[in-house]
Design a protein around this motif. Structure first.
Motif, short mmCIF file in Angstrom:
data_model
loop_
_atom_site.label_atom_id
_atom_site.label_comp_id
_atom_site.label_asym_id
_atom_site.label_seq_id
_atom_site.Cartn_x
_atom_site.Cartn_y
_atom_site.Cartn_z
N ASN A 154 1.75 -5.61 -3.47
CA ASN A 154 1.49 -4.37 -4.12
C ASN A 154 2.56 -3.35 -3.63
O ASN A 154 2.52 -2.92 -2.59
CB ASN A 154 0.08 -3.83 -4.01
CG ASN A 154 -0.05 -2.56 -4.70
OD1 ASN A 154 0.82 -1.90 -5.24
ND2 ASN A 154 -1.45 -1.97 -4.60
N GLU A 155 3.67 -3.02 -4.49
CA GLU A 155 4.74 -2.24 -4.17
C GLU A 155 4.27 -0.84 -3.54
O GLU A 155 5.01 -0.21 -2.89
CB GLU A 155 5.66 -2.21 -5.07
CG GLU A 155 6.43 -3.50 -5.46
CD GLU A 155 7.46 -3.25 -6.79
OE1 GLU A 155 7.72 -2.18 -6.99
OE2 GLU A 155 7.78 -4.29 -7.01
N GLN A 156 3.21 -0.31 -3.79
CA GLN A 156 2.63 0.95 -3.94
C GLN A 156 2.22 1.03 -2.41
O GLN A 156 2.14 2.03 -1.72
CB GLN A 156 1.73 1.52 -4.72
CG GLN A 156 2.18 1.51 -6.04
CD GLN A 156 0.95 1.84 -7.11
OE1 GLN A 156 -0.14 1.70 -6.91
NE2 GLN A 156 1.40 2.46 -8.28
N THR A 157 1.88 -0.10 -1.60
CA THR A 157 1.31 -0.04 -0.40
C THR A 157 2.32 -0.77 0.73
O THR A 157 1.97 -0.59 1.91
CB THR A 157 0.13 -0.79 -0.35
OG1 THR A 157 0.40 -2.29 -0.47
CG2 THR A 157 -1.07 -0.32 -1.16
N ASP A 158 3.59 -1.26 0.30
CA ASP A 158 4.43 -1.92 1.17
C ASP A 158 5.28 -0.78 1.84
O ASP A 158 5.49 0.37 1.25
CB ASP A 158 5.57 -2.43 0.37
CG ASP A 158 4.87 -3.91 -0.30
OD1 ASP A 158 3.64 -4.35 0.22
OD2 ASP A 158 5.39 -4.41 -0.90
N TYR A 159 5.43 -1.00 3.16
CA TYR A 159 6.60 -0.12 3.88
C TYR A 159 7.12 -0.75 4.88
O TYR A 159 6.54 -1.76 5.42
CB TYR A 159 5.63 1.06 4.24
CG TYR A 159 4.66 1.06 5.29
CD1 TYR A 159 5.04 1.13 6.88
CD2 TYR A 159 3.22 0.68 5.36
CE1 TYR A 159 4.33 0.73 7.76
CE2 TYR A 159 2.33 0.00 6.23
CZ TYR A 159 2.77 0.39 7.43
OH TYR A 159 1.86 0.25 8.42
N ILE A 160 8.32 -0.14 5.32
CA ILE A 160 9.09 -0.82 6.37
C ILE A 160 9.04 0.20 7.60
O ILE A 160 9.03 1.37 7.68
CB ILE A 160 10.67 -0.58 5.82
CG1 ILE A 160 10.83 -1.48 4.74
CG2 ILE A 160 11.72 -1.20 6.96
CD1 ILE A 160 10.67 -3.12 4.94
#
Length: 564
Positions: A154-160
């Protein structure tokens, strides 16, 4: 002797009486039949109040009269091929009735078929061509789309996770990919001389403020507060937590490292950090994603996009769990098309409560799209698609066929939805239609060539005038140059081919309006029949109606014609 004569006379008298009786009976029967036979009446499809005793043209609109129902024989010796709507020649039926506009259908007879594009093929040739037919039926096309998809995070929950300081990783709390983290968990400690210097600036600012706190000069007091505020802001920009800053102010102990914390719950799906590794600002160290809700992206062919809408339910199956069905909904339709595969991507949201699903898994997807409604449908192999037009061949029986232009809708399971041009029950050709269409086009071309040649030939009046002129020349009569030129010009005008008022391609209404009065004459049934002069339509024989150029333009656009 007298007895013999009397006997002969009696026999003759009996024969005469019997003949008279038979003659009177036959005449009586004929009279009765004539009385019982109802006289055929004729009416107009657009003006039913017009009723005449003989066929002809309507005195109001000029259309051909049609037989009135229930009045004698409708066609006599003439055979009716099919019935069509008076306002739309493409709307045809195999029995009398009402058109879509509620008007009485008009019969098309066998001897009139040539002008309607009908081609007749010998039954033996039809059999050799292996012509197959099928009746048009109205049904609901399948709204199911079956495709493949791939799971993604889910791109909305991804983070670096990255850092804003230069330094070295002193302590790493995340030791492997796939490790779960919670919001606020420590991820790593980074030693940074830059961070140490920033902490010392804060302590110096606090010491300065304490030194000048007893002064009465407001500017000095404000400068101390400003130095502390700027030093705290600098530490915040270097990602030092509020708790660490507060602890620094209270204990006056400088930390030699910065601690990075998890911002959200998730799972480490990528790890690019080791203890002792030198790091620089912006370097990606960890990638964390919440796997409790995954995305599945599926490819949809371009022609199937009409079935898909936001919220469409779906069933998803994976090879590793063949007996389990996951459900999801279409949450997004991507705005671009892949040029090589001619597919669009749609996104489905799939809950992953027990972590059974993994990113990059392949899935079989069944999407239940929107209802396309009940419409007439035609088999795919019955439609001739030329790019600009879609045509089917209608079988009228006894070797007669008619090309019919149609408007297509959705497609599913080998059938096209027909939005216009066909009605339920019409028999269409499903094989060898290309041969029939070629035959039809060839005959139409030959017909146009023949009619064009006939128009270019001289009329009897022209021939007579030429003959008379030759006679006069032989008699020695002289003509001056001016009269001779006039005759030549007249002959040239007579020899010109008359322009057709059946317009094709892009119609230029201003060019048609030669007298520049802003009006033209248009057929309100065959809309592309337009003239600058009053007259009749060469197709349906209907009187042309006077309209403005704007009205004519609007009529053409509404019925699918191109206007300049």
């Amino acid at each position: 002797m007298n007895k013999k004569i009397i006997l002969i006379a009696l026999v003759a008298l009996g024969i005469a009486a019997a003949g008279y009786f038979l003659f009177t009976q036959e005449k009586s029967v004929q009279t009765t039949e004539n009385k019982t036979e109802e006289k055929q009446l004729w009416t107009c499809g657009m003006h039913p109040e017009i009723i005449l005793e003989e066929p002809g043209d309507c005195p109001v609109c000029g259309m051909k009269l049609v037989p009135k129902k229930g009045t004698g024989k409708s066609s006599g010796e003439r055979k009716i091929l099919y019935w069509r709507a008076p306002m739309d020649p493409n709307e045809i039926y195999d029995r009398p009735g009402k058109s879509k506009m509620g008007m009485d259908l008009v019969p098309v007879y066998e001897d009139e078929a040539g002008s309607s594009g009908i081609v007749t093929i010998d039954p033996a040739v039809v059999q050799n061509m292996n012509v197959k037919t099928e009746k048009v039926k109205s049904t609901r096309l399948s709204n199911i789309v079956v495709t493949n998809g791939i799971l993604t995070t889910n791109e909305q929950t991804d983070y670096i996770v990255t850092t804003r300081v230069n330094g070295w990783i002193e302590k790493l709390y995340i030791n492997y990919t796939g490790q779960k983290v919670h919001k606020g968990d420590r991820l790593m400690d980074i030693y940074s001389p830059e961070l140490v210097a920033a902490q010392q600036e804060l302590l110096s600012a606090i010491a300065y403020k304490n030194a000048v706190i007893k002064t009465d000069v407001n500017d000095i007091l404000e400068s101390g507060d400003m130095l502390i505020k700027n030093a705290i802001r600098k530490l915040e920009l270097l990602e030092m937590s509020d708790s660490d800053i507060k602890k620094l102010i209270e204990t006056k102990e400088v930390k030699t490292y910065a601690t990075l914390y998890a911002r959200k719950n998730g799972t480490v799906i990528s790890k690019n950090a080791l203890e002792g590794q030198k790091v620089m600002p912006g370097m990606p160290l960890l990638q964390i994603s919440d796997l409790s809700l995954l995305w599945l992206t599926a490819d949809i062919y371009e022609y199937e996009l009409s079935k898909i809408e936001l919220g469409s339910k779906s069933e998803i199956r994976f090879n590793f769990l063949p007996d389990k069905i996951f459900t999801g909904k279409v949450s997004f339709i991507y705005p671009t098309i892949e040029p090589k595969t001619r597919t669009a991507k749609v996104r489905l949201d799939i809950p992953n409560k027990y972590d059974l699903l993994k990113p990059a898994m392949l899935a079989n997807v069944t999407i239940y799209g929107k209802d396309l409604g009940i419409k007439p449908v035609a088999p795919e192999n019955a439609v001739i698609r030329s790019g600009r037009k879609d045509i089917v061949i209608i079988a009228l029986g006894e070797g007669k066929f008619k090309p019919q232009e149609i408007k297509l809708g959705g497609y599913a399971d080998g059938y096209y939805q027909v939005l216009d041009g066909l009605t339920e029950g019409t028999t269409i050709v499903t094989s060898a239609q290309f041969l029939i269409d070629s035959e039809s086009n060839l005959r139409a071309a030959v017909s146009q060539f023949t009619s064009g040649s006939a128009e270019e030939t001289k009329s009897p009046q022209d021939t007579t005038a030429s003959h008379n002129m030759n006679i006069e020349m032989k008699r020695g009569e002289t003509h001056d140059a001016h009269s001779h030129d006039n005759m030549n010009n007249a002959g040239m005008e007579k020899g010109k081919k008359k322009e057709s008022i059946v317009r094709e391609g892009v119609i230029d209404l201003k060019a048609i309006d030669r007298n520049k009065d802003g009006k033209v004459y248009q057929d309100l049934m065959d809309w592309n029949v337009i003239s600058d002069e009053p007259g009749r339509c060469p197709v349906c024989n209907m009187f042309l109606s006077e309209v403005t150029i704007e009205e004519a333009k609007q009529n053409l656009i509404e019925h699918g014609f191109q206007v300049k």
